[in-house]
Design an enzyme around this catalytic site. Sequence first.
Site, mmCIF file in Angstrom:
data_model
loop_
_atom_site.group_PDB
_atom_site.id
_atom_site.type_symbol
_atom_site.label_atom_id
_atom_site.label_comp_id
_atom_site.label_asym_id
_atom_site.label_seq_id
_atom_site.Cartn_x
_atom_site.Cartn_y
_atom_site.Cartn_z
ATOM 1 N N GLU A 184 -11.421 0.247 -3.678
ATOM 2 C CA GLU A 184 -10.612 0.714 -2.550
ATOM 3 C C GLU A 184 -9.353 1.389 -3.081
ATOM 4 O O GLU A 184 -9.139 1.487 -4.290
ATOM 5 C CB GLU A 184 -10.240 -0.445 -1.612
ATOM 6 C CG GLU A 184 -9.343 -1.488 -2.260
ATOM 7 C CD GLU A 184 -9.012 -2.674 -1.355
ATOM 8 O OE1 GLU A 184 -9.505 -2.751 -0.218
ATOM 9 O OE2 GLU A 184 -8.235 -3.542 -1.811
ATOM 10 N N ASP A 225 0.816 -1.224 0.000
ATOM 11 C CA ASP A 225 0.000 0.000 0.000
ATOM 12 C C ASP A 225 0.853 1.279 0.000
ATOM 13 O O ASP A 225 0.673 2.169 0.854
ATOM 14 C CB ASP A 225 -0.918 0.029 1.238
ATOM 15 C CG ASP A 225 -1.725 -1.247 1.403
ATOM 16 O OD1 ASP A 225 -2.157 -1.805 0.388
ATOM 17 O OD2 ASP A 225 -1.953 -1.660 2.559
HETATM 18 O O1 FUB Z 1 -3.336 -3.591 3.359
HETATM 19 C C1 FUB Z 1 -4.656 -3.819 3.777
HETATM 20 C C2 FUB Z 1 -5.619 -3.488 2.678
HETATM 21 O O2 FUB Z 1 -5.338 -4.265 1.531
HETATM 22 C C3 FUB Z 1 -5.560 -2.069 2.169
HETATM 23 O O3 FUB Z 1 -6.143 -1.165 3.041
HETATM 24 C C4 FUB Z 1 -6.229 -2.240 0.871
HETATM 25 O O4 FUB Z 1 -6.110 -1.160 0.001
HETATM 26 C C5 FUB Z 1 -5.566 -3.493 0.355
HETATM 27 O O5 FUB Z 1 -4.323 -3.220 -0.239
#
Ligand code: FUB
Length: 331
Positions: A232, A25
Amino acid sequence: MSEQKETGLKITMNKPLVEHIYTADPSAHVFNGRIYIYPSHDQDIDFPSDDEGNQYQMKDYHVLSMGIGDTEVTDHGVVLSLEDIPWASKQLWAPDAAFKNGKYYFYFPARDKEGIFRIGVAVGDRPEGPFIPQESFIPGSYSIDPAVFVDDDGRAYMYFGGLWGGQLQNWQTGTFDKTAQPPAGDELALGVVVAELSDDMLTFKAPASESKILDDTGRAYSAKEEGQRFFEGPWMHKYNGLYYLSYSTGTTHYLVYATSESPMGPFTYRGRILEPVLGWTTHHSIVEFEGKWYLFYHDASLSGGVDCKRSVKYAELTYAEDGSIHLVKPE
Ligand code: FUB
């Protein structure tokens, strides 16, 4: 895998920036002429995967920094730990950082003591931290994956939200509904959530609101259009005066982008940035450094495909004459 700092590592495009810890991320920014990367710190543990994201049990954050052409990435070590955050209970997910008023602000999602994802902020004097967390999360914040963009006029905006384990679907009525399901089929997809930040960067200036992603006829995407709809991992950058919102499509594993004349949107879908990587999640940032643009992303190649053990990489990003982004194919 040792958690010791590593030195002498050669930085190579499409290879993990560091291999002594798992990182994911990545939110990259240029501060003081250097690229700082604010990643999640994936634990080297085995945890069963589920749609709630319980496999992502991160407990602290590191900051990395580098220059393009450097032979070494610097790991600045732990800059914030779960036990130091008064309101958080677990799962320090994708963070970001911003600079304003002579201070560095580190934004991060975590579950509060009730298990609800909220977004917190911690403040530091240097880009490499350490960061001191506020007593409570940002009032009115929810869900995950904050990305903070400071515009040329000094106004700052936070983009956030994530479906499934990120709980975006639980806020459709304005309060947390534990039983809510994400929209499905022909129902309208949920958009990214946007909030302008107050001048002190610690609260929202006005309540956060949803911004839709539209196709080129101005129609908002429905939930079944999983190659385009928001899932997301939002990111905002500005290129030639246009606002580029990029994000993950989750279930179809693409990084895509949409543009707008306004930082608040709505945003018109333009295309893909990155094809699926090894691993379920895909998450990124885009940054300009010394006249070139770079995509920071992650995959699970170092762990052999283990979904919750990811590594940050980078690649150059280029634009066509009309401002569209050339697709990057992961190596
Ligand atoms: O790293 C945890 C979660 O996985 C993140 O918040 C999302 O964007 C995905 O990458």
